[in-house]
Design a protein around this motif. Sequence first.
Motif, mmCIF file in Angstrom:
data_model
loop_
_atom_site.group_PDB
_atom_site.id
_atom_site.type_symbol
_atom_site.label_atom_id
_atom_site.label_comp_id
_atom_site.label_asym_id
_atom_site.label_seq_id
_atom_site.Cartn_x
_atom_site.Cartn_y
_atom_site.Cartn_z
ATOM 1 N N LYS A 1 0.848 -1.188 0.000
ATOM 2 C CA LYS A 1 0.000 0.000 0.000
ATOM 3 C C LYS A 1 0.892 1.249 0.000
ATOM 4 N N GLU B 1 3.506 -6.806 -10.438
ATOM 5 C CA GLU B 1 2.830 -6.840 -9.151
ATOM 6 C C GLU B 1 3.439 -7.954 -8.323
ATOM 7 N N THR C 1 0.522 -1.152 -6.947
ATOM 8 C CA THR C 1 0.292 -0.997 -5.505
ATOM 9 C C THR C 1 -1.174 -0.696 -5.267
ATOM 10 N N GLN C 2 -1.563 -0.693 -3.993
ATOM 11 C CA GLN C 2 -2.920 -0.310 -3.602
ATOM 12 C C GLN C 2 -2.850 0.986 -2.814
#
Length: 143
Positions: free
Chosen positions: A50, A103, A132-133
């Motif tokens: 994140k 990822e 990413t988040q």
Amino acid sequence: MAFTNKAGHTQTALAEINITPLVDVVLVLLVIFMLTAPVLQSGIEVAVPKTKTVKEITEQRMVVTINRDSEVFLQDKPINLNDLTSQLASSGKDPAHQTIYVEADEKVPFGAFASVMDAVKQAGITNISIVTQPIQKGRAASR
């Protein structure tokens, strides 16, 4: 179309199409496709890190995935790390103008991540985006 019965009365055939079964079948198919579409697009289960700045993915690109066990996937298909460079180079696109998404699970050792990045760069691809988040607002970072 008309015909005469034995009593001499003329009757016409009922030539209407009953669309109720057709509507039933179409609705069932619609529900089935609505339920299976997210499953087909799910891909490999990866808990990406994140970050505060995240750019929305807007187009389909080649995706290299590294799961928690450091297994490498190209477009959701398992691939040997030694074959990754040749597979990317033989994709038919100009490597200088090709973009690739990488990822990786947040638990992947940096060495495995660096090996994949090196294989991608050896294929001539320099435009690499790391998936990413976003950090959810209202939650404090747990680090």
